[in-house]
Design an enzyme around this catalytic site. Structure first.
Site, PDB file in Angstrom:
ATOM      1  N   CYS A 215     -53.160  20.251 -26.612  1.00 34.42           N
ATOM      2  CA  CYS A 215     -54.230  20.649 -25.705  1.00 34.42           C
ATOM      3  C   CYS A 215     -55.601  20.338 -26.285  1.00 34.42           C
ATOM      4  O   CYS A 215     -56.589  20.304 -25.542  1.00 34.42           O
ATOM      5  CB  CYS A 215     -54.124  22.131 -25.373  1.00 34.42           C
ATOM      6  SG  CYS A 215     -54.241  23.218 -26.805  1.00 34.42           S
TER       7      CYS A 215
ATOM      8  N   HIS B 217     -55.109  13.539 -43.339  1.00 37.42           N
ATOM      9  CA  HIS B 217     -55.459  14.112 -42.029  1.00 37.42           C
ATOM     10  C   HIS B 217     -54.247  14.785 -41.393  1.00 37.42           C
ATOM     11  O   HIS B 217     -54.331  15.937 -40.946  1.00 37.42           O
ATOM     12  CB  HIS B 217     -55.999  13.022 -41.112  1.00 37.42           C
ATOM     13  CG  HIS B 217     -56.247  13.496 -39.710  1.00 37.42           C
ATOM     14  ND1 HIS B 217     -57.302  14.323 -39.371  1.00 37.42           N
ATOM     15  CD2 HIS B 217     -55.547  13.292 -38.558  1.00 37.42           C
ATOM     16  CE1 HIS B 217     -57.256  14.597 -38.078  1.00 37.42           C
ATOM     17  NE2 HIS B 217     -56.201  13.984 -37.566  1.00 37.42           N
TER      18      HIS B 217
ATOM     19  N   SER C 129     -56.919  22.926 -36.761  1.00 37.35           N
ATOM     20  CA  SER C 129     -56.705  23.558 -35.467  1.00 37.35           C
ATOM     21  C   SER C 129     -57.948  24.300 -35.003  1.00 37.35           C
ATOM     22  O   SER C 129     -58.805  24.662 -35.805  1.00 37.35           O
ATOM     23  CB  SER C 129     -55.533  24.543 -35.540  1.00 37.35           C
ATOM     24  OG  SER C 129     -54.316  23.873 -35.789  1.00 37.35           O
TER      25      SER C 129
ATOM     26  N   SER D 249     -46.548  28.470 -22.417  1.00 34.56           N
ATOM     27  CA  SER D 249     -46.381  29.574 -21.479  1.00 34.56           C
ATOM     28  C   SER D 249     -45.302  30.535 -21.958  1.00 34.56           C
ATOM     29  O   SER D 249     -45.434  31.759 -21.816  1.00 34.56           O
ATOM     30  CB  SER D 249     -46.025  29.042 -20.090  1.00 34.56           C
ATOM     31  OG  SER D 249     -47.079  28.250 -19.574  1.00 34.56           O
TER      32      SER D 249
END
Length: 493
Positions: A50, A99, A109, A197
């Site tokens: 995301c 990385h 994050s 979810s």
């Protein structure tokens, strides 16, 4: 090793760009195939979450590789190359390894230390393996990244530096209150039944919500999630996506994370569910939310381990004020691109937390000293990975040299048989063993030493020197490499 990564993330690009550049699963597969078809790349993997999109490849030309990977990202994301380029970052060889290992540990994050990224890295590797685009280098790299991430979480307190986006998002909705006290007894609607979810539903269940309703495009997946929740003692039921509007009128908390390319909840739908007026034509706040300054601050802290030095002080971003007073409906949007209309924050009684506002809030999260330990682990693991890759690079050449030596011994023994046909089996075996011992002793020291030298930085040239000195057939060396790559037991952990 010629590892190259080209990508963009919440560090380098505004959410609006990340939102447009997000890649659906089928597009990721096509991107992998097209990358492998491109001339500079021999392996490829894509890490799409995301808040990041990264394309990894083993390339034989740096500049051509950067150009090709950047073009492919633009083509498959639908964002023009000219617009996308300013937000792209490039890492090469050891910096690329560093990385990915940092990403795996949660250092890169949005919420430092969150562990969900490990599952996403695992999925990226599985996709590359499924489409046969992840070869020796990327298999080794991603498997090692998973081990490094697990090591960081088991050996340090990096988990204390942050939480999953779900937990962090619920904390923001609770607005300073204890999440369990805030959520207890509430009715929750979870839109989507994917990994994020499902994590949200499980987290809500632990907080003690009275009921969880799951809506998903595929009813079977919603039913499965409800079944799992029910096994844990949580009251849960599944509904069709068409029933979301009706469920909104009964929900206190909504968490949405789907793969939809358009809005799942519009501001008008939310206002209608609450029975309040909403003027879609009303002027939006003059200062749109922008978390860029906070992300810069967050990035500086991760790189330097602190946020207290004067040069790390940055201007606060301007955020539209949420409605004052208790919220009638709390919305948590974890999707990229977004599921919930950003204009819902202007509706009376609504509190909205999305990826963008989480970026700002995470910049102010308490910073743990454990990050220094994780950064040390990452540095050590990068060095070890590089040494292992360089050593592996020379192994086929050493094997080819020993094979050539064995062939020479076999040829000379055969010639000896022709000259001395009266040798008995015992004599022939003793002579053969003696010749083999002589050859092994002559080769032992130089092959051990060349492996040591090859594992050091700059040691890649020793394989070429060995092939040149002993006039080894490149095809023989390549055959050894292919046999090693096709070993079904290779890379298992």
């Amino acid at each position: 090793m010629s590892l190259l990564v080209v990508g963009l993330s919440h560090r380098s690009a505004p959410v609006s760009v990340l939102e447009r550049a997000s890649l659906a699963a089928e597009i990721q597969a096509k991107l992998l195939q097209d990358t492998l078809a491109a001339e500079p790349a021999t392996e490829a993997a894509v890490l799409a979450t995301c808040n990041r999109i990264e394309l990894y490849a083993d390339v034989d030309k740096f500049h051509a590789g950067v150009a090709e990977l950047s073009t492919l990202l633009a083509q498959h994301s639908g964002v023009g190359l000219d617009e996308l380029t300013p937000y792209l970052y490039v890492h090469y060889e050891d910096r690329a390894v560093h990385h990915l290992f940092s990403v795996a540990c949660g250092l890169d994050s949005m919420v430092v230390g969150e562990g969900q990224i490990l599952g996403q890295i695992k999925d990226a590797l599985a996709l590359g393996q499924e489409h046969h685009t992840a070869g020796r280098l990327l298999n080794d790299l991603f498997q090692q990244a998973l081990r490094v991430g697990k090591r960081a979480h088991s050996e340090t307190g990096i988990d204390r530096a942050g939480q999953s986006l779900v937990t962090f998002g619920l904390q923001q909705l609770a607005d300073g209150a204890d999440v369990t006290d805030w959520a207890g007894g509430k009715r929750a609607l979870v839109i989507g039944a994917g990994s994020m979810s499902s994590l949200a539903a499980a987290t809500l269940a632990r907080t003690g919500v009275a009921e969880i309703v799951v809506a998903n495009r595929t009813r079977a997946r919603a039913d499965r999630l409800v079944e799992i929740l029910g096994q844990g003692g949580t009251a849960a039921r599944a509904v069709e996506m068409a029933a979301v509007s009706g469920e909104l009128t009964r929900a206190d908390v909504v968490v949405s994370c789907t793969g939809a390319t358009g809005l799942v909840l519009t501001a008008e739908a939310v206002a209608e569910a609450l029975g309040v007026a909403f003027d879609a034509a009303a002027e939006a706040p003059a200062a749109p939310f922008a978390a860029t300054a906070e992300l810069d601050q967050h990035a500086v802290w991760v790189e330097n381990g602190s946020a207290t030095a004067p040069e790390r002080t940055v201007r606060r971003a301007t955020v539209p004020a949420q409605n004052s007073g208790p919220a009638r409906l709390a919305l948590l949007d974890l999707a990229m691109p977004r599921d919930i209309d950003g204009a819902t924050h202007r509706i009376d009684g609504v509190r909205l937390v999305d990826i963008e506002s989480l970026a700002e809030a995470s910049a102010d999260a308490p910073m743990a000293v454990d990050v220094d330990q994780v950064r040390t682990i990452v540095a050590d693991e990068v060095a070890a990975f590089g040494a292992a890759q360089r050593a592996a690079h020379i192994t086929p050449t050493v094997v080819a040299l020993r094979t050539m030596a064995a062939d020479v011994v076999a040829g000379e023994i055969a010639r000896l048989d022709g000259r001395l046909p009266d040798l008995d089996d015992k004599q022939r075996a003793e002579i053969t063993q003696t010749v083999r011992r002589v050859v092994d002793k002559l080769l032992h020291a130089p092959t051990v030493r060349v492996k040591q030298l090859a594992s050091e930085p700059g040691g890649a040239g020793y394989a070429d020197a060995l092939r040149e000195l002993f006039d080894l057939d490149p095809q023989t060396v390549a055959a050894v490499s292919r046999a090693d790559l096709n070993d079904p037991n290779r890379g298992r952990s």
